[in-house]
Motif scaffolding. Sequence first.
Motif, PDB file in Angstrom:
ATOM      1  N   LYS A 133      -1.228 -15.581  60.814  1.00  0.00           N
ATOM      2  CA  LYS A 133      -1.611 -16.328  60.537  1.00  0.00           C
ATOM      3  C   LYS A 133      -1.899 -17.309  61.062  1.00  0.00           C
ATOM      4  CE  LYS A 133      -0.550 -17.752  55.529  1.00  0.00           C
ATOM      5  NZ  LYS A 133      -0.701 -17.389  54.149  1.00  0.00           N
ATOM      6  N   LYS A 134      -2.929 -18.251  61.112  1.00  0.00           N
ATOM      7  CA  LYS A 134      -2.967 -20.036  61.290  1.00  0.00           C
ATOM      8  C   LYS A 134      -2.240 -20.973  60.159  1.00  0.00           C
ATOM      9  CE  LYS A 134      -5.612 -22.110  63.933  1.00  0.00           C
ATOM     10  NZ  LYS A 134      -7.488 -22.232  63.825  1.00  0.00           N
ATOM     11  N   PRO A 186       4.125 -15.955  62.313  1.00  0.00           N
ATOM     12  CA  PRO A 186       4.198 -14.713  61.538  1.00  0.00           C
ATOM     13  C   PRO A 186       4.385 -15.380  59.403  1.00  0.00           C
ATOM     14  CG  PRO A 186       5.999 -15.093  62.302  1.00  0.00           C
ATOM     15  CD  PRO A 186       4.821 -16.532  62.623  1.00  0.00           C
ATOM     16  N   TYR A 187       3.695 -14.264  58.988  1.00  0.00           N
ATOM     17  CA  TYR A 187       3.844 -14.120  57.431  1.00  0.00           C
ATOM     18  C   TYR A 187       4.046 -12.993  56.526  1.00  0.00           C
ATOM     19  CZ  TYR A 187      -0.889 -12.372  55.944  1.00  0.00           C
ATOM     20  OH  TYR A 187      -1.839 -11.393  56.183  1.00  0.00           O
ATOM     21  N   LEU A 188       4.012 -13.469  55.656  1.00  0.00           N
ATOM     22  CA  LEU A 188       4.737 -11.811  54.952  1.00  0.00           C
ATOM     23  C   LEU A 188       2.857 -11.493  53.978  1.00  0.00           C
ATOM     24  CD1 LEU A 188       7.004  -9.563  54.117  1.00  0.00           C
ATOM     25  CD2 LEU A 188       7.883 -10.538  53.019  1.00  0.00           C
ATOM     26  N   PRO A 189       3.428 -10.580  53.839  1.00  0.00           N
ATOM     27  CA  PRO A 189       1.121 -10.533  52.991  1.00  0.00           C
ATOM     28  C   PRO A 189       2.105 -10.440  51.517  1.00  0.00           C
ATOM     29  CG  PRO A 189       1.783  -8.196  54.633  1.00  0.00           C
ATOM     30  CD  PRO A 189       2.502  -9.171  54.746  1.00  0.00           C
ATOM     31  N   ILE A 190       1.226 -10.735  50.457  1.00  0.00           N
ATOM     32  CA  ILE A 190       1.819 -11.238  49.232  1.00  0.00           C
ATOM     33  C   ILE A 190       1.770 -10.025  48.481  1.00  0.00           C
ATOM     34  CG2 ILE A 190       0.605 -12.107  47.338  1.00  0.00           C
ATOM     35  CD1 ILE A 190       1.369 -13.850  48.752  1.00  0.00           C
TER      36      ILE A 190
END
Length: 870
Positions: free
Chosen positions: A394-395, A404-408
Motif C-alpha cells: 500500500k502507499k 509492503p504491509y501486514l493486514p490488520i
Amino acid sequence: RQSGRRYNLFLKRRLRIDKRHESKDSIFFRDGVRRIDFVLSYVDDLNKEWEKKLERRKEFESNLQKAGLELETEDKKESEDGKIYFVKIHAPWEVLITYAEVLNIKVPIKENDIPSTVEYPLDCMLAPLRLPEKVMHPEPDYFTAPFSKDKQELYLINDESTFFSPSMRNRIVNYILTRCPYGTEEGKKKFGIKRLLNNGTYSAAYPLHDCQYWKKANDPNCDNERYTLYMEWARFLRFYKEQPLDLIRKYYGEKIGIYFAWLGFYTEMLFLAAVVGLICFLYGLFTMDENMSSKEICDPQIGGEIIMCPLCDRECDYWRLNTTCEPSEYSHLFDNVATLFFAIFMGIWVTLFLEFWKRRQARLKYEWDLVDFEEEQQQLQLRPEYEAKCTQKKKNPVTQEMEPYLPITSQAVRFCISGTTVLFWVSLIIASMIAVIVYRLAVYAAFASLMENTQNLQPIRGLLTPQLATSVTASCLNFVIIMILNFLYEKIAIWITDMEIPRTHMEYENRLTMKMFLFQFVNYYSSCFYVAFFKGKFVGYPGAYTYMFNRWRNEECDPAGCLIELTTQLTIVMAGKQIWGNIQEAIVPWICNWWGRRKARNNPENLYSRWEQDHDLQTFGPLGLFYEYLEMVIQFGFITLFVASFPLAPLLALMNNILEIRVDSWKLTTQYRRPVAAKAHSIGVWQEILNGMAILSVVTNAFIVAFTSDMIPRLVYYYAYYENEDSPMSGYINNSLSVFQISDFPDRNKPKLNPGNFVICRYRDYRYPPDHERKYLHTMQFWHILAAKLAFIIIMEHVVFIVKFFVAWMIPDVPADVTAKIKREKYLTQKILHEYELEKLKERLCQGDKRATEKEFITTEGRMELSRAM
C-alpha cells in the motif's frame, strides 16, 4: 601411514610458506592496498542442497559486485583445516560515499574550535584513575555534517582510504549485505545475508578485528585498536581505571559504546549507595547487643519460659521461644531504624541516578555526533524479513511510495497467539512458585522432626532452625527453576517475536525487550514478593488455621519477623544469578575458544590468517547487548525493589559490576568476533523500564518496612503500649504474642505428644486470650498497628515522591554548556555550508551559467544572514 600423512602435511605447509612470503595476519587483500571490510565463509559440502547453495552464492556474489563491492576468494586449500572457503569483501570509495549519504553518516568539515572544559582542582586527585589522552581521545574533535556526494570538497578528506573509519565501513557493507538479493524461490524474491546464514548457504559473516589482542600487528597500516583496548580496558588489573569510551565507540560503534557508558555510570553511582548501605548494616551490627527484642527472646527467664504453639499439624511439637535466639539477633542487622532511612535514601538515589544519567547521555550525544539522531534511518527502514514476508503493498502517506504491509487481521491473529503464549509462560512461573510454596509447607514438618530426633544436629539447632533450613533449600530450588524457565523462555520469546513480523529493527527490539523483561520480572521477583507480602500474613490462628488447597497449612513468620527470610531469599537469588551469569559470560566462551586460541598462538602467521582466527571466535549476535542490558536491569530491580530488607545489596551489585565491566570488555575483545557497528543515541526502551521500576521501588519498600519488618509494631508499642517508663521496649515480645488454650486444639492440629503437659501456648498475633469475652478476636492494638502501617505507607510514599519530583525538576536533562555547544556547532555548520553554496554560486555566475540567477544569489545570502541571527 600416520607418519607419512604428517610428512605430507608438513610439505604442504612448507610449500605454502614458500609460496606466500607476506603475512596472512593482515586485514588487506593480497595486493596489500584494499582493506577487508567484511568476510563471508562457507563449507562446500556435497549434499543434496549443494547445487542450490552454489547457485545462491553465485547469484548473491554477482549482485554484490553489481552493487560496487569488490570480492576476493580464498580457496579451501589455503585454510587451516582444508574445508572452508573465505570470501573477502572490500568497499571502494564510490560505494562508501554513496551509502554514507543514504545512511546519513556525519563526517568532519572543520576542526572544533570550542575551548575544552576547564579542569577542576580535584582532577589532580583523580590522576591515578585516568588513562593516557591518546587512548581516551584517539582522534581530534571536529564539527560534522551529513555526507553529500555533491559537496565532497567541503569535507576534510585527507586520505580516501582512512576517511571512513573501519566501523563505518563495516556498517555500510552490512547494510548492503542485508538487502542484496540472491534469486527467486517459490515465486518470492529472496534477499539478505541473514537468510543465507539460516539456510546454510554461508556459515558466517563478520567484519575483522584489526590485529591480535595480545600483540600488535606487523603491518604498519593497522591501527592496533584491539590491542590498545585489551591492554588499557579489558584486563581486570585495570578495574580502577576509567573506560576509554571514545575508543570503544570508534572500534565497536555507538550502540556498544553507550552500553558501556551506562554500565560505568551505573557502577559509579552504586558506590554511593553501597557506602550508605554498608553504614546502615554496620549500625545494625554495632547495636545488636542493644536490641531488647532479641535479648528477651534469648533470656532463659523470658524466652526460655514461653512455650510456642506447633508450627505444623500433628508432627511438630511445642517449642520454647529461646530456640530462635540466633536468628532473632541476626534479624536486627536488617530490621532496625537504619532500614527506614536507607529505604528513603534509595528512593532519592534512584532519581538522582536516572536524572544524572540523562545529563551524561546528553553530553555523549553531543560528543558522538548524535544530537540530530532521533531514530536512525536504518532502524526506521523496513526489516528485510518484513519485506520478504509481507506480499501485500500500500502507499506510504509520508513517502507516497508503495511498500509492503501486514493486514490488520493477520496482525490481530499474530498478537493473540503471542499474548496467549506469554500469558501461558507467566502462568507457568506462578505455578512453579506455588509448587515451591507447597514444598516449603510440606518439608517443614520433615525438617522439624529430623532436627528434633537427630543427635548430631543438636549443637547447631540454635543457628540452623527448621525455618532457616526450609527457606534456604526452597530458595535454592526456586533458583534452579528460574534458570531452567529462563533458558526455555528465551527461545520462545524470540520465536513469537519473529512470528509477529515487526516492521522495523527498533520495533523488533522493543517488542522482544518487553516480552523478556515481563517474563524475567515475574520469574526472578515472584518468590521475593511472596516472602515479603504474603508469607505469614494469612496464617489464621491455632484452632482456625488457613490452609492452601485445604491440605497444607500456611507458613508462619519467625517471632523476630519475616525480614530475615526475605534477606535470605534475596541473597541466594541475586548472588546465584550473578555467579551463574559470569560463568556463562566468561568461562563458557573461553572453553569454546580454547582450541582456536591454541591454533592462533601455535601456527605461523602465514598459515593461520586473520579471517581464520576471527572465524574460530564466538559470535556476538544482534541480541548480544540485549542480554547484557537485561541482566543489569534485573539486578537494578533487586537493589531497588527490596533494598529495605538487605542494605548490602548495592555493595554486592557494585562488586559484581566492577567485575562485569572487565568481563564484558574481555570477552568482547578476546572471545568474540568483531560486532557490526551500529548507532544508538540512548539506552532505548530500557530507560522507560528503569523509570517504572524506580516508581515501583518506592511502593514496595514502603510496604516492606510496614508489613514485613517489625518496625511499626515496635514503634506503636514504644509510644502507646509500653509497660516500663525506664525501658519502654521491655515486655514487647510478651506483648506481641497471644495466648491459646491447648484444650481448644481440634484433632487435626493437636500434636501427637505433649510430654510437658502444657496448658497454654503462644503464637504471633494480637488476639484476646481464651478467658476474654471476645475470645481469639483481634485486639484494639492490632487495629492501631494496622492504621499506623497504612499511615506510614501513605506518608513515606508522598514524602519520597515529592522529593523525587522536586529533584527531577531541579536537575535539567541537558547541561547548560552542552546546550551552548550544540547551538554554536549548528550555527558554524550552517555557516560553512551556506558559504560553500555561495562560493559555488559565484563560480557559476562568473562562468556565465544562465541557471545561476541573481535571485538564487540573494536567497543564499539571506539564508546566511538568517543563520547568523539564529
